[in-house]
Design an enzyme around this catalytic site. Structure first.
Site, PDB file in Angstrom:
ATOM      1  NE  ARG A  42      -5.007   8.460  10.903  1.00 59.49           N
ATOM      2  CZ  ARG A  42      -4.340   7.627  10.117  1.00 59.49           C
ATOM      3  NH1 ARG A  42      -4.935   7.078   9.074  1.00 59.49           N
ATOM      4  NH2 ARG A  42      -3.081   7.369  10.358  1.00 59.49           N
ATOM      5  CE  LYS A  83      -2.869   0.802   3.671  1.00 57.97           C
ATOM      6  NZ  LYS A  83      -2.772   2.183   4.158  1.00 57.97           N
ATOM      7  N   GLY A 126      -4.798   7.856   5.105  1.00 58.06           N
ATOM      8  CA  GLY A 126      -3.951   8.804   5.830  1.00 58.06           C
ATOM      9  C   GLY A 126      -2.684   9.142   5.059  1.00 58.06           C
ATOM     10  NE  ARG A 161      -2.233  -1.379   8.799  1.00 59.37           N
ATOM     11  CZ  ARG A 161      -1.861  -1.763   7.582  1.00 59.37           C
ATOM     12  NH1 ARG A 161      -1.855  -3.036   7.247  1.00 59.37           N
ATOM     13  NH2 ARG A 161      -1.480  -0.861   6.683  1.00 59.37           N
ATOM     14  CG  ASP A 163       0.964   0.343   9.730  1.00 62.95           C
ATOM     15  OD1 ASP A 163       0.597   1.202  10.545  1.00 62.95           O
ATOM     16  OD2 ASP A 163       1.310   0.620   8.565  1.00 62.95           O
TER      17      ASP A 163
HETATM   18  C1  S3P Z   1       2.892   4.959   6.298  1.00 63.39           C
HETATM   19  C2  S3P Z   1       3.548   5.316   7.436  1.00 63.39           C
HETATM   20  C3  S3P Z   1       3.056   4.976   8.792  1.00 63.39           C
HETATM   21  C4  S3P Z   1       2.069   3.831   8.738  1.00 63.39           C
HETATM   22  C5  S3P Z   1       1.036   4.017   7.674  1.00 63.39           C
HETATM   23  C6  S3P Z   1       1.675   4.127   6.311  1.00 63.39           C
HETATM   24  C7  S3P Z   1       3.447   5.385   4.993  1.00 63.39           C
HETATM   25  O1  S3P Z   1       2.418   6.106   9.345  1.00 63.39           O
HETATM   26  O2  S3P Z   1       1.429   3.678   9.988  1.00 63.39           O
HETATM   27  O3  S3P Z   1       0.129   2.927   7.658  1.00 63.39           O
HETATM   28  O4  S3P Z   1       3.026   4.860   3.953  1.00 63.39           O
HETATM   29  O5  S3P Z   1       4.303   6.264   5.003  1.00 63.39           O
HETATM   30  P1  S3P Z   1       3.237   7.244  10.139  1.00 63.39           P
HETATM   31  O6  S3P Z   1       4.133   7.932   9.194  1.00 63.39           O
HETATM   32  O7  S3P Z   1       2.181   8.157  10.690  1.00 63.39           O
HETATM   33  O8  S3P Z   1       3.970   6.515  11.212  1.00 63.39           O
END
Ligand code: S3P
Length: 433
Positions: free
Chosen positions: A122, A21, A93, A391, A318
């Site tokens: 968030r 992803k 996110g 998750r 994660d």
């Molecule tokens: C991600 C970074 C992580 C992770 C998210 C995906 C990414 O978040 O938890 O599922 O693709 O850069 P954070 O950067 O907030 O730790």
């Protein structure tokens, strides 16, 4: 949609976990920034990464699908189109946090990013604050939540010290660095996943890493011809947990991304004496421009509790809910600390996993920044609420397969955010007939 997962006898066979992803999001966004077409093979087909394709289309990129391969014809680095309305990031996110790094430099154009209820809870100030230091103009609801409005400005390079180890924040700053005057440096309090750095290096960007500091120079254009997306280590982690926990299991997971900044979970499982064989990338100071893959061979075995230290957290962030699940089946205590970031994920994952597993019979306590699990010989079973979090839904499913009485997962459909074929893959591995 609710779904029940009965105790499984044993799991056997081979599965290719879905595409990564994180890497899919980045490939689509960098594709949109490129002036030349970018071919992406094995792009993740899931709700989150569909949101990214829709977003880059709204910004003027053309997305074509040929024989399972995506071709993105971007607008160029400085030519994103102002969309007709707000960009809907859905539940993603990573899209919400990375895209502003590109949009902040689109002078004379305005963009609004919004998403679902979970996204609106968030924080985005974590990217707004560093971008403002670079001269960006951003406005968030109550100063820290979506909708987020970005007005394109001239950006300048700065030296930034982040207070959280976050690949999303670092990547956002690196995207902004591509158009800022000069060389931008970003220092994290600890190492986080480095997919953006690897992809930028391949795209011809002058990027370097020294310890926890990454520096990136601005460029005229992105030169990324193609991206081949490996299997997602975070999605594979659910199957690893299933293989380790369900007695008699033996699984082969093929084509899993084993970039060392993503496989903290495998290191933790091995420390717990879980049996996972594979050619995992070794930690290295040098920045690589590729994403290694390996098959993983997983077998059931007895587990021992472990302590996960704060420094390990960003590299397994994660997967920490799965560490809690493994802890229920391990001998002794499993302790995770320094993981307060879990509280601002798709849901509050400390509360979700602690309340959820306790409801299934676990001896587990939440702390401010993690949890403590005391292994009690497994889980009875019961009902767990995914809280709309993909998750947590999948943790509930694996808990059910390994439990004594089975688990009903409320809101199993959330899994489609990252792993739409999750239930089918479990069926293919013989989780039920
Ligand atoms: C991600 C970074 C992580 C992770 C998210 C995906 C990414 O978040 O938890 O599922 O693709 O850069 P954070 O950067 O907030 O730790």
């Amino acid at each position: 949609m609710n779904m029940r997962f009965e105790p499984a006898r044993d799991l056997h066979g081979s599965v290719a976990p879905p595409a990564d992803k994180s890497i899919s999001h980045r490939a689509a966004m960098l594709g949109a920034m490129s002036s030349e077409p970018v071919r992406i093979t094995n792009y993740l087909e899931a709700a989150d990464t569909r949101s990214t394709l829709e977003a880059v289309s709204a910004l003027g990129a053309l997305v074509e699908e040929n024989d399972g391969e995506l071709v993105i014809r971007g607008t160029g680095l400085r030519e994103a189109r102002e969309p007709d309305g707000p960009i809907d990031v859905g539940n993603a996110g990573t899209l919400l946090r990375l895209l502003p790094g590109w949009l902040a430099a689109q002078q004379g154009r305005t963009f609004t990013l919004d998403g679902d209820d979970s996204i609106r809870r968030r924080p985005v100030d974590r990217v707004a604050l560093p971008l403002r230091e670079m001269g960006a103009n951003l406005e968030a609801r109550e100063g820290r939540f979506a909708p987020l409005t970005v007005r394109g400005e001239h950006l300048r390079a700065v030296d930034l010290d982040l207070d959280v180890a976050s690949a999303q924040v670092k990547s956002c700053v690196l995207f902004a660095a591509l158009t800022a005057d000069g060389t931008t440096t970003v220092t994290e309090p600890g190492r986080s996943r480095d997919h953006t750095e690897r992809m930028l290096l391949r795209a011809g960007v002058g990027i370097e890493r020294r310890g926890d500091t990454v520096s990136a120079e601005n460029v005229d254009e992105i030169q990324l011809e193609s991206v081949s997306v490996p299997g997602d280590a975070s999605s594979a982690a659910f199957l690893v947990a299933a293989g380790v926990l369900v007695p008699g299991s033996r699984l082969l997971l093929s084509g899993v991304g084993v970039n060392w900044t993503r496989v903290g979970f495998l290191r933790i499982v091995r420390r717990m004496r879980g049996i996972v064989l594979g050619d995992v990338e070794q930690e290295s100071e040098a920045l690589s421009d590729s994403e290694p893959t390996s098959d993983l061979d997983v077998a059931h075995g007895a587990l021992e509790g472990t302590t996960v230290h704060p420094g390990e957290v960003p590299l397994a962030i994660d997967e920490l809910p799965l560490v809690a699940l493994l802890g229920c089946f391990a001998e002794g205590q499993t302790v995770v600390s320094g993981a307060q970031e879990l509280r601002v994920k798709e849901s509050d994952r400390i509360a979700g996993v602690v309340d959820g597993l306790r409801g299934l019979g676990a001896e587990i306590e939440a702390t401010e920044d993690g949890f403590v699990v005391t292994g009690s010989g497994g889980l009875r079973g019961g009902t767990i609420d995914s809280r709309g979090d993909h998750r947590l839904a999948m943790v509930g499913a694996i808990a059910g397969l390994a439990s004594r009485e089975g688990v009903e997962v409320i809101g199993m459909d959330a899994a489609a955010v990252s792993y739409p074929r999750f239930v089918e893959d479990l069926r293919a591995l013989g989780a039920w007939s």
